[in-house]
Design an enzyme around this catalytic site. Structure first.
Site, PDB file in Angstrom:
ATOM      1  N   GLU A 168       0.849  -1.190   0.000  1.00  0.00           N
ATOM      2  CA  GLU A 168       0.000   0.000   0.000  1.00  0.00           C
ATOM      3  C   GLU A 168       0.890   1.248   0.000  1.00  0.00           C
ATOM      4  OE1 GLU A 168      -3.771   1.891   2.459  1.00  0.00           O
ATOM      5  OE2 GLU A 168      -2.378   0.633   3.567  1.00  0.00           O
TER       6      GLU A 168
ATOM      7  N   LYS B 279      -9.837   1.977  -2.776  1.00  0.00           N
ATOM      8  CA  LYS B 279     -10.179   1.526  -1.423  1.00  0.00           C
ATOM      9  C   LYS B 279     -11.580   1.991  -1.041  1.00  0.00           C
ATOM     10  CE  LYS B 279      -7.859   1.638   3.117  1.00  0.00           C
ATOM     11  NZ  LYS B 279      -6.639   2.198   3.734  1.00  0.00           N
TER      12      LYS B 279
ATOM     13  N   CYS C 108      -5.820  -2.794   2.722  1.00  0.00           N
ATOM     14  CA  CYS C 108      -5.622  -2.552   4.147  1.00  0.00           C
ATOM     15  C   CYS C 108      -6.897  -2.686   4.989  1.00  0.00           C
ATOM     16  CB  CYS C 108      -4.954  -1.196   4.342  1.00  0.00           C
ATOM     17  SG  CYS C 108      -4.182  -0.994   5.958  1.00  0.00           S
TER      18      CYS C 108
END
Length: 280
Positions: free
Chosen positions: A47, A116, A157
């Site tokens: 990331e 995301k 994440c």
């Protein structure tokens, strides 16, 4: 040993991130080449691989996709003839910023782009407070891509905490889920491995996470420990905190065996409950 189509080598690049974008990209590409020479067919970066992680950095480092960083990823994917999961970068589009993963195929084409969807907004008193939404906007779509080996689902994440995302990907035929991610010294020891093993066992899939290496001097200190977990919940490979490449041979026959022995997908009570995709 030549690997069959049901087995392939995955590599996760635990990159040490600096404040110099061009250096981050150049070093990422050299690690990608190294992984390819070791037989990796799918390679993932961590990331926020081209930028320090932090709300104050996202606007400064953001770029378009396609843009300079992703152009380099496209070129190295083609050069090495691999599937490249480009970790994530801060992406700018129409005045908004996103935390975005771009995936490139062995011919260098952009196969997938994932923004995301769950932003990291948390407050653990005395430990960590972080608000991605100060500068980032959330994505609103799922993203998978196909390889000769299997279908791959993408998350970033904090997305890993949301079991529904992984369930949707499993429903859509994914056998590998890849989450570039940067947990921290509070959430890392508590939940990093637990969440990966949970998503793997829940959905009988392989789960891989690619973290930046730990930098104790950074404003946000990443946990590291990039990991690969099999569908039985076993940790196949795990990095320490230093810069490293993690390799794991993914065996899809093993996945099929586990699903046959414990056929949870067929045993779900769809008459009683469902996780459904509201939009593609």
């Amino acid at each position: 040993m030549a690997l069959s189509e049901s087995t392939f080598r995955l590599a996760l690049i635990q990159l040490q991130i600096s404040s110099i974008k061009s250096d981050n990209v150049t070093r990422a590409c050299s690690f990608i080449r190294e992984a390819a020479t070791q037989g990796a067919k799918i390679v993932s970066l961590p990331e926020c691989f081209n930028s320090p992680y932090g709300t104050k950095y996202f606007p400064e480092y953001a770029e378009k996709i396609p843009g300079e960083s992703t152009q380099k990823l496209s070129e190295v994917a083609k050069e090495c003839s691999i599937y490249l999961i480009g970790g994530s970068i801060p992406e700018e589009d129409a005045g908004k910023l996103y935390n975005t993963c771009a995936v490139f195929g062995p011919d260098g084409t952009l196969l997938a782009k994932y923004r995301k969807i769950h932003l990291f907004d948390i407050d653990v008193p005395g430990k960590i407070t972080f608000q991605e939404s100060e500068t980032l906007s959330p994505g609103d779509s799922f993203s998978t891509f196909d390889t000769p080996y299997c279908r791959v689902g993408l998350g970033i994440c904090y997305d890993m905490r949301f079991a529904e995302l992984a369930q949707i990907y499993a429903q859509r035929g994914c056998q590998l889920l890849v989450y570039p991610g940067a947990f921290n010294l509070t959430t890392g020891p508590a939940h990093w491995e637990l969440l990966q093993r949970s998503r793997a066992v829940d959905n009988q899939v392989y789960v891989a996470t690619a973290s930046p290496a730990r930098d104790d001097k950074a404003s946000y200190v990443a946990w590291g420990h990039s990991t690969v977990v099999n569908p039985w919940g076993e940790v196949l490979a795990k990095a320490g905190t230093e810069e490293a490449i993690v390799y794991s041979d993914i065996d899809l026959k093993k996945l099929a065996e586990i699903r046959q022995q414990m056929p949870v997908f067929r045993q779900k009570r769809s008459d009683l409950y469902a996780v459904e995709m509201k939009k593609p």
